[in-house]
Design a protein around this motif. Structure first.
Motif, PDB file in Angstrom:
ATOM      1  N   ASP A 133     -36.744 -14.687 -66.031  1.00 26.41           N
ATOM      2  CA  ASP A 133     -36.458 -16.117 -66.200  1.00 26.41           C
ATOM      3  C   ASP A 133     -34.956 -16.417 -66.287  1.00 26.41           C
ATOM      4  O   ASP A 133     -34.575 -17.550 -66.596  1.00 26.41           O
ATOM      5  N   VAL A 134     -34.118 -15.406 -66.047  1.00 28.99           N
ATOM      6  CA  VAL A 134     -32.675 -15.674 -66.125  1.00 28.99           C
ATOM      7  C   VAL A 134     -32.004 -15.195 -64.844  1.00 28.99           C
ATOM      8  O   VAL A 134     -32.538 -14.359 -64.108  1.00 28.99           O
ATOM      9  N   THR A 135     -30.809 -15.760 -64.589  1.00 25.43           N
ATOM     10  CA  THR A 135     -29.905 -15.160 -63.609  1.00 25.43           C
ATOM     11  C   THR A 135     -28.700 -14.685 -64.408  1.00 25.43           C
ATOM     12  O   THR A 135     -28.382 -15.242 -65.470  1.00 25.43           O
ATOM     13  N   THR A 136     -28.068 -13.602 -63.897  1.00 27.17           N
ATOM     14  CA  THR A 136     -26.931 -13.053 -64.650  1.00 27.17           C
ATOM     15  C   THR A 136     -25.891 -12.447 -63.711  1.00 27.17           C
ATOM     16  O   THR A 136     -26.242 -11.987 -62.624  1.00 27.17           O
ATOM     17  N   ASN A 137     -24.662 -12.479 -64.154  1.00 26.76           N
ATOM     18  CA  ASN A 137     -23.584 -11.795 -63.433  1.00 26.76           C
ATOM     19  C   ASN A 137     -23.096 -10.588 -64.248  1.00 26.76           C
ATOM     20  O   ASN A 137     -22.084  -9.985 -63.934  1.00 26.76           O
ATOM     21  N   GLY A 138     -23.799 -10.280 -65.303  1.00 26.12           N
ATOM     22  CA  GLY A 138     -23.404  -9.155 -66.156  1.00 26.12           C
ATOM     23  C   GLY A 138     -22.593  -9.595 -67.367  1.00 26.12           C
ATOM     24  O   GLY A 138     -22.575  -8.901 -68.374  1.00 26.12           O
ATOM     25  N   ASP A 139     -21.970 -10.766 -67.308  1.00 22.68           N
ATOM     26  CA  ASP A 139     -21.169 -11.259 -68.437  1.00 22.68           C
ATOM     27  C   ASP A 139     -21.859 -12.401 -69.165  1.00 22.68           C
ATOM     28  O   ASP A 139     -21.559 -12.675 -70.330  1.00 22.68           O
ATOM     29  N   ALA A 140     -22.734 -13.126 -68.441  1.00 19.71           N
ATOM     30  CA  ALA A 140     -23.420 -14.286 -69.024  1.00 19.71           C
ATOM     31  C   ALA A 140     -24.797 -14.411 -68.372  1.00 19.71           C
ATOM     32  O   ALA A 140     -25.067 -13.790 -67.339  1.00 19.71           O
ATOM     33  N   ILE A 141     -25.651 -15.194 -69.009  1.00 21.08           N
ATOM     34  CA  ILE A 141     -26.959 -15.493 -68.401  1.00 21.08           C
ATOM     35  C   ILE A 141     -27.117 -16.999 -68.289  1.00 21.08           C
ATOM     36  O   ILE A 141     -26.558 -17.759 -69.099  1.00 21.08           O
ATOM     37  N   ALA A 142     -27.875 -17.423 -67.264  1.00 15.85           N
ATOM     38  CA  ALA A 142     -28.217 -18.839 -67.098  1.00 15.85           C
ATOM     39  C   ALA A 142     -29.732 -18.950 -67.052  1.00 15.85           C
ATOM     40  O   ALA A 142     -30.412 -18.085 -66.481  1.00 15.85           O
ATOM     41  N   PHE A 143     -30.280 -19.952 -67.693  1.00 17.90           N
ATOM     42  CA  PHE A 143     -31.746 -20.097 -67.758  1.00 17.90           C
ATOM     43  C   PHE A 143     -32.100 -21.525 -68.160  1.00 17.90           C
ATOM     44  O   PHE A 143     -31.237 -22.312 -68.564  1.00 17.90           O
ATOM     45  N   HIS A 144     -33.403 -21.824 -68.050  1.00 19.00           N
ATOM     46  CA  HIS A 144     -33.907 -23.142 -68.452  1.00 19.00           C
ATOM     47  C   HIS A 144     -34.687 -23.040 -69.751  1.00 19.00           C
ATOM     48  O   HIS A 144     -35.492 -22.127 -69.903  1.00 19.00           O
ATOM     49  N   GLY A 145     -34.452 -23.984 -70.675  1.00 19.13           N
ATOM     50  CA  GLY A 145     -35.270 -24.112 -71.873  1.00 19.13           C
ATOM     51  C   GLY A 145     -36.469 -24.970 -71.532  1.00 19.13           C
ATOM     52  O   GLY A 145     -36.598 -25.392 -70.379  1.00 19.13           O
ATOM     53  N   PRO A 146     -37.388 -25.238 -72.386  1.00 22.74           N
ATOM     54  CA  PRO A 146     -37.295 -24.818 -73.782  1.00 22.74           C
ATOM     55  C   PRO A 146     -37.860 -23.416 -74.020  1.00 22.74           C
ATOM     56  O   PRO A 146     -38.598 -22.906 -73.202  1.00 22.74           O
TER      57      PRO A 146
END
Ligand code: AMP
Ligand code: MG
Length: 421
Positions: A133-146
């Protein structure tokens, strides 16, 4: 629980039933066994891993909670929940928490950390988001709540608490129990020593299968069957062989059996005829109880003690011997082995047969379930037909009272598998 001590022998009158009705109902006979039998085996310390089918001598207590600490149910990222609706981006803390290698530090608010299934939830987090449920570049993650607080994690002790009683004494261990006990750190348990059961066949006509049978001889079917049943119930079996219809010979076998075993099962010679030497020998000890049970199939059961060891004298007829062993010996042996009383689980199934029976006698019919879910019974009720025991997958139990069974009526079906076979 006193370790290693063998319990005192059963009382000489433990099988004596109050005189009354000539034919004892099955339930009365069972209640008598239940009330009068106690464990006769000592206790030993056994590895839980080796304990399948063994009987607990004392309660089993969780040495640790399960799970011991909160951990992740998935591969993903641990963060502090709850997470509100909408798109989020979160920096990742360097490092990770893996199963067996927890993250030593603490995760600051608004940050996340890589976590793997079974890993301890790091300090500062209480929620896991699935890696899918996330995308990542290795330094941060992006995702949708809730995301709810506590999602995708298992709480400490949510399965079992430390100190909790998991099983009572008398419980018989299954493979699931072995997993449960192991998960809370129980490696060894006080277990009842295996009940040692001797099996003797009596009759001048009997010869061992595999040998040549002379005219007039028949093959001993009971001893192989009873030995096999006892082994599936988890007991240590001593094969006492065949004794002819001769009191001295039977006596010698019983003496040997009483020396090596906790209980003796015999078949044949249990009635009151002139060749019924089992009942005569037990009569001489003063401990004989000849149980005339209101059931079919059945002949008298001769119960008594030989040199303090309980003897179950089953009928000779193999079908009767089998059914009496399943209905009476099995629960009695369970108590003597230190186990719980076991009423076998049966099911109400529609009859695929018709039958009517008189009042006053319980009947056990060899039965099996058809593909349409009805239960049918063996064509011949004659208890001489041993092959009916092979044909059957269980028994139909018809109540003591008179009944007329029509096709489709519900009858009680007792699968052999529920009898530990
Ligand atoms: P009994 O109870 O000794 O009168 O035996 C009843 C019937 O069961 C007789 O037909 C015996 O031959 C038969 N029988 C007894 N013991 C066995 C056995 N171990 N295997 C097969 N049949 C037996
Ligand atoms: Mg006989």
């Amino acid at each position: 629980m006193t370790m290693g001590l063998i319990p005192p022998p059963l009382r000489n009158d433990c099988f004596a039933m109050p005189q009354g009705a000539h034919w004892t109902p099955v339930d009365t006979a069972l209640a008598h066994l239940r009330a009068n039998l106690q464990p006769v085996t000592g206790v030993e310390c056994v590895s839980v891993a080796e304990g399948k089918g063994r009987i607990l001598a004392g309660p089993a207590i969780a040495l640790r909670a399960h799970p011991p600490e909160p951990n992740s149910a998935v591969d993903g990222y641990a963060l502090k929940g709850p997470i509100s609706d909408g798109a989020h981006e979160m920096p990742l803390v360097a490092g990770r928490s893996a199963a067996g290698v927890p993250f030593a530090g603490s995760v600051p608010a608004g940050q996340a950390i890589r976590i793997l299934t079974g890993a301890v939830i790091p300090r500062g987090t209480d929620t896991v988001i699935l890696q899918e449920d996330v995308t990542t570049n290795g330094d941060a993650i992006a995702f949708h709540g809730p995301l709810k607080a506590g999602a995708n994690m298992r709480k400490a002790g949510e399965d079992l608490h430390k100190g909790q009683q998991i099983f009572a004494a008398r419980h018989q261990l299954t493979i699931g129990d072995i997993a449960t006990l192991s998960s809370v750190g129980v490696g060894m348990m006080n277990i009842r020593k295996r009940l040692r059961v001797g099996v003797l066949s009596t009759g001048d006509e009997l010869v061992n299968p595999g040998n040549i049978a002379r005219p007039g001889q028949i093959y001993d079917a009971n001893r192989p069957m009873l030995c096999a049943a006892l082994r599936s119930w988890g007991y240590a079996v001593t094969d006492l062989g065949i004794a002819p219809d001769n009191r001295e010979a039977i006596k010698r076998k019983l003496d040997a059996g009483a020396q090596d075993c906790d209980v003796i099962l015999t078949s044949g010679g249990a009635s009151a005829g002139e060749e019924d030497h089992m009942s005569a020998l037990l009569e001489n000890t003063g401990s004989l109880a000849l149980w005339r049970i209101a059931m079919k199939p059945g002949r008298p059961l001769a119960l008594g003690l030989w040199n303090t060891k309980p003897v179950f004298g089953l009928p000779g007829n193999p079908v009767a011997a089998c059914i009496c062993a399943l209905i009476f010996a099995k629960p009695a042996l369970s108590l003597m082995a230190g186990g719980a009383w076991q009423d076998p689980v049966s099911y109400q199934l529609p009859a695929g047969f018709t039958k009517s029976k008189k009042d006053g006698r319980r009947e056990y019919l060899r039965a099996r379930v058809t593909e349409d879910g009805t239960v049918e019974t063996f064509a011949s009720e004659g208890s001489g037909r041993v092959s009916g025991l092979s044909w059957a997958t269980g028994l139909v139990e018809l109540p003591d009272a008179a009944v007329t069974v029509a096709k489709g009526d519900l009858v009680r079906y007792l699968p052999f598998s529920n009898l530990g076979l």
